[in-house]
Design a protein around this motif. Structure first.
Motif, mmCIF file in Angstrom:
data_model
loop_
_atom_site.group_PDB
_atom_site.id
_atom_site.type_symbol
_atom_site.label_atom_id
_atom_site.label_comp_id
_atom_site.label_asym_id
_atom_site.label_seq_id
_atom_site.Cartn_x
_atom_site.Cartn_y
_atom_site.Cartn_z
ATOM 1 N N ASN A 98 0.824 -1.216 0.000
ATOM 2 C CA ASN A 98 0.000 0.000 0.000
ATOM 3 C C ASN A 98 0.860 1.268 0.000
ATOM 4 O OD1 ASN A 98 -2.400 -1.553 0.113
ATOM 5 N ND2 ASN A 98 -2.066 -1.857 2.296
ATOM 6 N N PHE A 99 1.876 1.259 -0.861
ATOM 7 C CA PHE A 99 2.785 2.393 -1.096
ATOM 8 C C PHE A 99 3.760 2.639 0.054
ATOM 9 C CE2 PHE A 99 -1.352 3.658 -3.118
ATOM 10 C CZ PHE A 99 -1.025 3.186 -4.380
ATOM 11 N N THR A 141 8.416 -4.034 -5.676
ATOM 12 C CA THR A 141 7.190 -3.248 -5.846
ATOM 13 C C THR A 141 6.355 -3.820 -6.978
ATOM 14 O OG1 THR A 141 8.211 -1.676 -7.391
ATOM 15 C CG2 THR A 141 8.389 -1.173 -5.044
ATOM 16 N N GLY A 143 4.193 -2.281 -8.973
ATOM 17 C CA GLY A 143 4.286 -1.424 -10.144
ATOM 18 C C GLY A 143 5.674 -0.825 -10.274
ATOM 19 N N ASN A 144 5.808 0.106 -11.177
ATOM 20 C CA ASN A 144 7.081 0.790 -11.386
ATOM 21 C C ASN A 144 6.990 2.180 -10.772
ATOM 22 O OD1 ASN A 144 9.441 1.945 -12.218
ATOM 23 N ND2 ASN A 144 9.177 1.497 -14.395
ATOM 24 N N TYR A 145 7.777 2.409 -9.748
ATOM 25 C CA TYR A 145 7.732 3.676 -9.017
ATOM 26 C C TYR A 145 9.062 4.430 -9.113
ATOM 27 C CZ TYR A 145 3.552 1.557 -7.046
ATOM 28 O OH TYR A 145 2.319 0.970 -6.889
ATOM 29 N N THR A 149 8.729 8.364 -13.259
ATOM 30 C CA THR A 149 7.574 7.634 -13.750
ATOM 31 C C THR A 149 6.289 8.260 -13.213
ATOM 32 O OG1 THR A 149 7.533 6.072 -11.892
ATOM 33 C CG2 THR A 149 8.907 5.495 -13.793
ATOM 34 N N GLN A 150 5.181 7.875 -13.792
ATOM 35 C CA GLN A 150 3.895 8.440 -13.410
ATOM 36 C C GLN A 150 3.538 8.144 -11.954
ATOM 37 O OE1 GLN A 150 0.704 7.061 -15.891
ATOM 38 N NE2 GLN A 150 -0.805 8.481 -15.066
ATOM 39 N N MET A 151 4.016 7.014 -11.441
ATOM 40 C CA MET A 151 3.656 6.581 -10.090
ATOM 41 C C MET A 151 4.710 6.932 -9.049
ATOM 42 S SD MET A 151 0.711 4.892 -10.421
ATOM 43 C CE MET A 151 0.549 3.510 -9.305
ATOM 44 N N SER A 153 5.463 9.454 -7.288
ATOM 45 C CA SER A 153 5.056 10.203 -6.093
ATOM 46 C C SER A 153 4.365 9.322 -5.055
ATOM 47 C CB SER A 153 4.118 11.346 -6.480
ATOM 48 O OG SER A 153 2.912 10.844 -7.031
ATOM 49 N N LEU A 154 3.987 8.105 -5.447
ATOM 50 C CA LEU A 154 3.311 7.200 -4.514
ATOM 51 C C LEU A 154 4.276 6.270 -3.791
ATOM 52 C CD1 LEU A 154 0.181 6.209 -6.623
ATOM 53 C CD2 LEU A 154 0.337 7.895 -4.796
ATOM 54 N N ASN A 155 5.552 6.372 -4.090
ATOM 55 C CA ASN A 155 6.546 5.517 -3.440
ATOM 56 C C ASN A 155 7.000 6.181 -2.141
ATOM 57 O OD1 ASN A 155 8.633 3.904 -2.610
ATOM 58 N ND2 ASN A 155 9.933 4.283 -4.384
#
Length: 208
Positions: A98-99, A141, A143-145, A149-151, A153-155
């Protein structure tokens, strides 16, 4: 002789990417450090209770004044701290949940972040007390963080661990990330996925 503290936090065991990578790291570290000692700490096999008001009270009671019950409350924390202090190097296997970090790892962190043991305040200025250590964090992870990358900021895993351990004095920290593990749930060949990450981990473990 060097001592390596090996901490795993994934609940997936044989299906865990982070555990497979830390296992490869440890194997290579042993080969590169003949006579070295490895201390294994599996956080899913270690019952760690959340801290309570009584636990906090015990921490801030002078050691010589602690009642037997307070000493018992701190016995696990003391054991975990001893492992940290005795080791020269650390390797942590950390899946993103959950990030952020797994709850088992957060419980461990709460046990080892103790005033006067792993940090202090002198004149209102924080000072880390775990110094001269090297830490390697092996992240997995879904996804790719990666940065850019687009994600990204969620890492919250790497920023949190880097900040926390830096606060405690561990500033020599390296993060190796296997991103995109979710593909393994959709038919990606596991060996093909792991091959480049295993090479990176083994090469790094051989060099340190």
């Amino acid at each position: 002789m060097s001592t390596l503290l090996h901490v795993d936090s994934s609940p997936l065991y044989d299906r865990s990417v982070s555990r497979q990578l830390t296992s490869a790291f440890v194997a290579q570290w042993k080969a590169s450090h003949p006579g070295g000692t490895v201390v294994d700490r599996d956080l899913n096999a270690t019952p760690i209770p959340p801290i309570t008001g009584e636990w906090v009270g015990a921490v801030y009671t002078p050691e010589e004044a602690r009642a037997p019950q307070q000493k018992e409350l701190l016995s696990l924390s003391d054991s975990l701290l001893a492992e940290l202090e005795q080791a020269d190097e650390y390797v942590f296997g950390v899946p993103m949940h959950n990030f952020s970090v797994p709850s088992t790892l957060k419980l461990w962190i709460d046990q080892i972040v103790r005033a006067g043991k792993t940090f202090s305040y002198e004149g209102g200025i924080p000072k880390g007390l775990i110094t001269g250590k090297k830490a390697t964090f092996i992240l997995a992870t879904g996804g790719n963080y990666d940065a850019g990358t687009q994600m990204a900021s969620l890492n919250f895993v790497e920023p949190y661990l880097r900040s926390l351990f830096g606060f405690l004095g561990v500033t020599d920290a390296t993060f190796l990330t296997a991103g995109g593990t979710m593909a393994l749930n959709y038919g990606q060949d596991r060996d093909a996925f792991l091959a480049p990450h295993l090479e990176i981990v083994q090469t790094y473990a051989q060099a340190i």
